[in-house]
Design a protein around this motif. Structure first.
Motif, PDB file in Angstrom:
ATOM      1  N   TYR A  76      -9.027 -13.689  -0.308  1.00  0.00           N
ATOM      2  CA  TYR A  76      -7.959 -12.947   0.378  1.00  0.00           C
ATOM      3  C   TYR A  76      -8.396 -12.407   1.745  1.00  0.00           C
ATOM      4  CZ  TYR A  76      -4.647  -9.156   1.337  1.00  0.00           C
ATOM      5  OH  TYR A  76      -3.743  -8.323   1.931  1.00  0.00           O
ATOM      6  N   THR A 127      -1.627 -14.740   1.081  1.00  0.00           N
ATOM      7  CA  THR A 127      -1.446 -13.375   0.559  1.00  0.00           C
ATOM      8  C   THR A 127      -0.782 -13.441  -0.819  1.00  0.00           C
ATOM      9  OG1 THR A 127       0.706 -13.021   1.611  1.00  0.00           O
ATOM     10  CG2 THR A 127      -1.244 -12.460   2.920  1.00  0.00           C
ATOM     11  N   THR A 128      -0.696 -12.302  -1.475  1.00  0.00           N
ATOM     12  CA  THR A 128      -0.376 -12.309  -2.915  1.00  0.00           C
ATOM     13  C   THR A 128       1.108 -12.378  -3.262  1.00  0.00           C
ATOM     14  OG1 THR A 128      -0.166  -9.911  -3.018  1.00  0.00           O
ATOM     15  CG2 THR A 128      -2.379 -10.836  -3.364  1.00  0.00           C
ATOM     16  N   ARG A 129       1.960 -11.982  -2.316  1.00  0.00           N
ATOM     17  CA  ARG A 129       3.406 -11.873  -2.579  1.00  0.00           C
ATOM     18  C   ARG A 129       3.700 -10.921  -3.753  1.00  0.00           C
ATOM     19  NH1 ARG A 129       5.730 -16.015   0.534  1.00  0.00           N
ATOM     20  NH2 ARG A 129       7.641 -14.860   0.191  1.00  0.00           N
ATOM     21  N   TRP A 130       2.870  -9.888  -3.863  1.00  0.00           N
ATOM     22  CA  TRP A 130       3.115  -8.890  -4.899  1.00  0.00           C
ATOM     23  C   TRP A 130       4.257  -7.946  -4.514  1.00  0.00           C
ATOM     24  CZ3 TRP A 130      -2.617  -6.998  -6.042  1.00  0.00           C
ATOM     25  CH2 TRP A 130      -3.287  -8.006  -6.745  1.00  0.00           C
ATOM     26  N   GLY A 131       4.596  -7.927  -3.182  1.00  0.00           N
ATOM     27  CA  GLY A 131       5.508  -6.904  -2.659  1.00  0.00           C
ATOM     28  C   GLY A 131       6.757  -6.617  -3.486  1.00  0.00           C
ATOM     29  N   GLU A 159      -5.408  -2.662   0.699  1.00  0.00           N
ATOM     30  CA  GLU A 159      -3.982  -2.820   1.024  1.00  0.00           C
ATOM     31  C   GLU A 159      -3.128  -2.005   0.054  1.00  0.00           C
ATOM     32  OE1 GLU A 159      -3.175  -4.066   3.837  1.00  0.00           O
ATOM     33  OE2 GLU A 159      -5.248  -4.662   4.140  1.00  0.00           O
ATOM     34  N   ASN A 166       2.315 -10.343   7.287  1.00  0.00           N
ATOM     35  CA  ASN A 166       1.975  -9.008   7.794  1.00  0.00           C
ATOM     36  C   ASN A 166       1.519  -9.018   9.256  1.00  0.00           C
ATOM     37  OD1 ASN A 166       1.271  -6.109   7.551  1.00  0.00           O
ATOM     38  ND2 ASN A 166      -0.803  -6.915   7.821  1.00  0.00           N
ATOM     39  N   ARG A 210       4.510  -9.334  11.300  1.00  0.00           N
ATOM     40  CA  ARG A 210       5.327  -8.101  11.297  1.00  0.00           C
ATOM     41  C   ARG A 210       4.812  -7.154  12.386  1.00  0.00           C
ATOM     42  NH1 ARG A 210       6.817  -6.663   4.889  1.00  0.00           N
ATOM     43  NH2 ARG A 210       6.573  -8.816   4.222  1.00  0.00           N
ATOM     44  N   ASP A 249      10.709  -7.613   0.051  1.00  0.00           N
ATOM     45  CA  ASP A 249       9.757  -6.596  -0.427  1.00  0.00           C
ATOM     46  C   ASP A 249      10.027  -5.240   0.213  1.00  0.00           C
ATOM     47  OD1 ASP A 249       8.550  -6.566   2.154  1.00  0.00           O
ATOM     48  OD2 ASP A 249       6.996  -7.984   1.556  1.00  0.00           O
ATOM     49  N   GLU A 258      10.428  -1.718   1.159  1.00  0.00           N
ATOM     50  CA  GLU A 258      10.036  -0.453   0.514  1.00  0.00           C
ATOM     51  C   GLU A 258      10.081   0.588   1.608  1.00  0.00           C
ATOM     52  OE1 GLU A 258       8.428   1.560  -2.723  1.00  0.00           O
ATOM     53  OE2 GLU A 258       7.291  -0.296  -2.671  1.00  0.00           O
ATOM     54  N   ASN A 273       7.711   0.315   4.955  1.00  0.00           N
ATOM     55  CA  ASN A 273       8.421  -0.202   6.123  1.00  0.00           C
ATOM     56  C   ASN A 273       8.417   0.843   7.235  1.00  0.00           C
ATOM     57  OD1 ASN A 273       9.995  -2.309   7.340  1.00  0.00           O
ATOM     58  ND2 ASN A 273      11.839  -1.081   7.015  1.00  0.00           N
TER      59      ASN A 273
HETATM   60  C1  LIG Z   1       6.583  -3.347  10.646  1.00  0.00           C
HETATM   61  C2  LIG Z   1       6.093  -3.516   9.213  1.00  0.00           C
HETATM   62  C3  LIG Z   1       6.999  -3.379   8.163  1.00  0.00           C
HETATM   63  C4  LIG Z   1       6.564  -3.507   6.833  1.00  0.00           C
HETATM   64  N1  LIG Z   1       7.479  -3.359   5.812  1.00  0.00           N
HETATM   65  C5  LIG Z   1       7.061  -3.408   4.520  1.00  0.00           C
HETATM   66  C6  LIG Z   1       7.973  -3.203   3.451  1.00  0.00           C
HETATM   67  O1  LIG Z   1       9.156  -2.949   3.644  1.00  0.00           O
HETATM   68  N2  LIG Z   1       7.493  -3.300   2.173  1.00  0.00           N
HETATM   69  C7  LIG Z   1       6.173  -3.573   1.917  1.00  0.00           C
HETATM   70  O2  LIG Z   1       5.788  -3.645   0.736  1.00  0.00           O
HETATM   71  N3  LIG Z   1       5.294  -3.743   2.909  1.00  0.00           N
HETATM   72  C8  LIG Z   1       5.690  -3.684   4.205  1.00  0.00           C
HETATM   73  N4  LIG Z   1       4.780  -3.898   5.206  1.00  0.00           N
HETATM   74  C9  LIG Z   1       3.367  -4.107   4.866  1.00  0.00           C
HETATM   75  C10 LIG Z   1       2.938  -5.584   4.668  1.00  0.00           C
HETATM   76  O3  LIG Z   1       3.327  -6.349   5.776  1.00  0.00           O
HETATM   77  C11 LIG Z   1       3.493  -6.198   3.385  1.00  0.00           C
HETATM   78  O4  LIG Z   1       3.202  -5.382   2.272  1.00  0.00           O
HETATM   79  C12 LIG Z   1       2.892  -7.569   3.100  1.00  0.00           C
HETATM   80  O5  LIG Z   1       3.035  -8.436   4.195  1.00  0.00           O
HETATM   81  C13 LIG Z   1       3.582  -8.176   1.884  1.00  0.00           C
HETATM   82  O6  LIG Z   1       3.057  -9.441   1.570  1.00  0.00           O
HETATM   83  P1  LIG Z   1       2.170  -9.622   0.274  1.00  0.00           P
HETATM   84  O7  LIG Z   1       2.880  -9.015  -0.883  1.00  0.00           O
HETATM   85  O8  LIG Z   1       1.786 -11.054   0.191  1.00  0.00           O
HETATM   86  O9  LIG Z   1       0.946  -8.680   0.636  1.00  0.00           O
HETATM   87  P2  LIG Z   1      -0.670  -8.701   0.437  1.00  0.00           P
HETATM   88  O10 LIG Z   1      -1.257  -8.869   1.759  1.00  0.00           O
HETATM   89  O11 LIG Z   1      -1.012  -9.740  -0.592  1.00  0.00           O
HETATM   90  O12 LIG Z   1      -0.952  -7.269  -0.101  1.00  0.00           O
HETATM   91  C14 LIG Z   1      -0.788  -6.891  -1.479  1.00  0.00           C
HETATM   92  C15 LIG Z   1       0.118  -5.685  -1.566  1.00  0.00           C
HETATM   93  O13 LIG Z   1      -0.472  -4.583  -0.892  1.00  0.00           O
HETATM   94  C16 LIG Z   1       0.547  -3.784  -0.281  1.00  0.00           C
HETATM   95  N5  LIG Z   1       0.352  -3.789   1.176  1.00  0.00           N
HETATM   96  C17 LIG Z   1      -0.236  -4.738   1.921  1.00  0.00           C
HETATM   97  N6  LIG Z   1      -0.281  -4.379   3.215  1.00  0.00           N
HETATM   98  C18 LIG Z   1       0.318  -3.171   3.293  1.00  0.00           C
HETATM   99  C19 LIG Z   1       0.596  -2.261   4.364  1.00  0.00           C
HETATM  100  N7  LIG Z   1       0.220  -2.503   5.626  1.00  0.00           N
HETATM  101  N8  LIG Z   1       1.279  -1.126   4.070  1.00  0.00           N
HETATM  102  C20 LIG Z   1       1.651  -0.833   2.816  1.00  0.00           C
HETATM  103  N9  LIG Z   1       1.406  -1.648   1.755  1.00  0.00           N
HETATM  104  C21 LIG Z   1       0.750  -2.796   2.002  1.00  0.00           C
HETATM  105  C22 LIG Z   1       1.874  -4.421  -0.628  1.00  0.00           C
HETATM  106  O14 LIG Z   1       2.381  -3.793  -1.798  1.00  0.00           O
HETATM  107  C23 LIG Z   1       1.487  -5.850  -0.908  1.00  0.00           C
HETATM  108  O15 LIG Z   1       2.386  -6.520  -1.745  1.00  0.00           O
HETATM  109  C24 LIG Z   1       5.200  -3.776   6.557  1.00  0.00           C
HETATM  110  C25 LIG Z   1       4.308  -3.933   7.632  1.00  0.00           C
HETATM  111  C26 LIG Z   1       4.755  -3.798   8.952  1.00  0.00           C
HETATM  112  C27 LIG Z   1       3.758  -3.969  10.072  1.00  0.00           C
END
Ligand SMILES: Cc1cc2nc3c(=O)[nH]c(=O)nc-3n(C[C@H](O)[C@H](O)[C@H](O)COP(=O)(O)OP(=O)(O)OC[C@H]3O[C@@H](n4cnc5c(N)ncnc54)[C@H](O)[C@@H]3O)c2cc1C
Length: 447
Positions: free
Chosen positions: A223, A235-239, A266, A332, A335, A363, A365, A369
């Motif tokens: 990762y 990435t994990t798509r756990w969101g 994260e 991310n 974003r 995702d 939240e 967000n």
């Molecule tokens: C402008 C902006 C808006 C965002 N909006 C959201 C949103 O609405 N909901 C959301 O869950 N995340 C948000 N994120 C954080 C992050 O981009 C996403 O969690 C991530 O891209 C989701 O993909 P993943 O589940 O594959 O994450 P992974 O990279 O596999 O991470 C695992 C888990 O860790 C948590 N996580 C990871 N990065 C962050 C972070 N920076 N902040 C908080 N939690 C994190 C999430 O729950 C995520 O599912 C945002 C980031 C930015 C810069």
């Protein structure tokens, strides 16, 4: 009898509130409400999140049925439904897991109040995060507003307690809900009823898929090396699953802890932003740093529309916005780039971007967000300082060097059909943002 109210915890096992309800020894009847206050505000009737929630609720109902129990579902306004539940079942107590968003807090306070009128206890539990704000406090007291010391403190707490083991399977405690009334007519018998359908709520199914949460050891182990490259599925798509509780955050933290410390970090960011929202609910509407609310945003609607549609002429920004529009997901790294372009180069209020993401992200939240947007705008806790402005060209070179990501989402890139000039060029946008931010912040601080 005890009632249990499912909200953002659409699972049966390792569910803190449900476990405690079942352990209370009373028969438990579970409830889910499709909340019109939330659903009526959604911009489209084929929202993929509603499809996902409805399916997850239907699966949960099946699980209850397999244990001889039942999940009652309702569509309407929670307060009115709780009044009805209160007066029908006369429960001894109502159990639920805590939800920290401002609307949810107001809703829960109202429900608690109407239960209290009849001396019914309302018990709430931590389930959505590993630690709540009250648990991770500075030594001198008060919440952390900088991530690194928060993260250290969070990890120390984890070391001292281990990842909370969670409650395991709750089925051992699940007494079938009585199908005959053994309570002298006090409690009506709840007959299993079909789960409310999308159709009944005026929604139609979406065909946007929500991927299952990644569990592959290869992905989890690697990762930290690939997570920043949007061209890979790294990435994990756990969101969405963490958001709606179809997985337990405790279980995911244990998985992350065992496989990859960057991934655990994260999840700590997720707790951090949730803790910020818990401690400073005003950030839902205001800049955490109030002086940022004096910035004279340009808020050009035509430019905003081009940003939304992925037509800014900046390939990585356009790719990100098109990925979001087509799939409900954006990487991310991207974003951060699109948020920076909107708030710095286009000088558009971060709340506009936040609201657009809220409509589109599967995702979505509120806490994360809002945290992500305020980070990009510079207005948040531990944010990117205003004078650090992402250069989208160097981001492109660093994270999508061979344009793999851009070409997937912007197939016309490199042809005559793609703009030869960006809407706002980097140097012009950077200089303008520096000037506007600096003036506003100076004035606010001096005045
Ligand atoms: C402008 C902006 C808006 C965002 N909006 C959201 C949103 O609405 N909901 C959301 O869950 N995340 C948000 N994120 C954080 C992050 O981009 C996403 O969690 C991530 O891209 C989701 O993909 P993943 O589940 O594959 O994450 P992974 O990279 O596999 O991470 C695992 C888990 O860790 C948590 N996580 C990871 N990065 C962050 C972070 N920076 N902040 C908080 N939690 C994190 C999430 O729950 C995520 O599912 C945002 C980031 C930015 C810069």
């Amino acid at each position: 009898m005890t009632l249990f109210w499912h909200r953002r915890d659409l699972r049966f096992s390792d569910n803190a509130g449900l476990y405690h309800a079942l352990k209370s020894g009373d028969p438990v009847l579970s409830v889910f409400i499709f909340d019109r206050h939330i659903l009526d505000k959604l911009p489209t009737r084929d929202d993929a999140r509603v499809t996902f929630i409805q399916r997850s609720v239907a699966e949960l109902a099946e699980t209850y049925l397999s244990f001889g129990s039942t999940l009652l579902t309702f569509y309407g306004e929670p307060e009115a439904i709780w009044r009805q539940l209160r007066d029908t079942y006369h429960p001894r107590a109502v159990y639920t897991n805590r939800d920290y968003e401002p609307y949810a807090r107001r809703r829960d306070a109202a429900v608690e109040g109407l239960l209290a009128e009849k001396n019914i206890a309302f018990h709430t539990f931590k389930d959505h995060v590993i630690f709540e704000s009250e648990e991770v406090q500075k030594q001198a007291g008060g919440p952390y507003t900088v991530f690194t010391p928060y993260m250290r403190s969070w990890r120390r707490l984890l070391d001292s307690r281990q990842v909370p083991s969670g409650e395991g399977s709750v089925s051992a405690f699940l007494a079938p809900y009585p199908t005959e009334d053994h309570t002298d007519g006090l409690h009506p018998v709840a007959q299993p009823k079909p789960v409310i359908t999308l159709d009944a709520m005026g929604f139609s199914p979406s065909d946007l898929p929500i991927p299952s949460p990644a569990e592959s050891r290869e992905l989890l182990k690697g990762y930290d090396k690939i997570r920043d490259y949007p061209g890979t599925e790294g990435t994990t798509r756990w969101g969405p699953h963490l958001r709606h509780g179809t997985v337990s955050v405790r279980q995911m933290a244990r998985t992350a802890f065992a496989n990859n410390q960057t991934l655990l970090n994260e999840l700590i960011w997720r707790d951090f932003y949730s803790n910020i929202l818990q401690a400073f609910p005003r950030v839902a509407h205001e800049s955490y740093r109030p002086e940022y609310d004096t910035i004279p945003w340009r808020n050009d609607e035509a430019e905003f529309e081009r940003w939304c549609a992925g037509r800014t002429g900046v390939p990585i920004v356009d790719a990100g916005m098109r990925q979001l529009n087509a799939t409900g997901f954006m990487h991310n790294r991207v974003r951060m780039i699109v948020a920076s372009y909107l708030t710095k180069h286009l000088l558009i209020d971060w709340r506009w971007g936040e609201a657009y993401f809220a409509d589109k992200l599967l995702d979505y939240e509120l806490a994360s967000n809002n945290g992500g947007w305020q980070w990009a705008a510079g207005s948040g806790v531990d944010a990117q300082p205003y004078f650090r402005i992402f250069n989208y060209e160097s981001q492109q070179r660093k994270f999508d060097r061979d344009y793999q990501y851009v070409k997937r989402w912007v197939p016309e890139y490199g042809t005559d059909n793609y703009p030869s000039e960006p809407l706002v060029k980097h140097k012009f946008g950077r200089d303008r943002a520096l000037r506007v931010y600096k003036e506003a912040l100076l004035q606010a601080r001096n005045g």
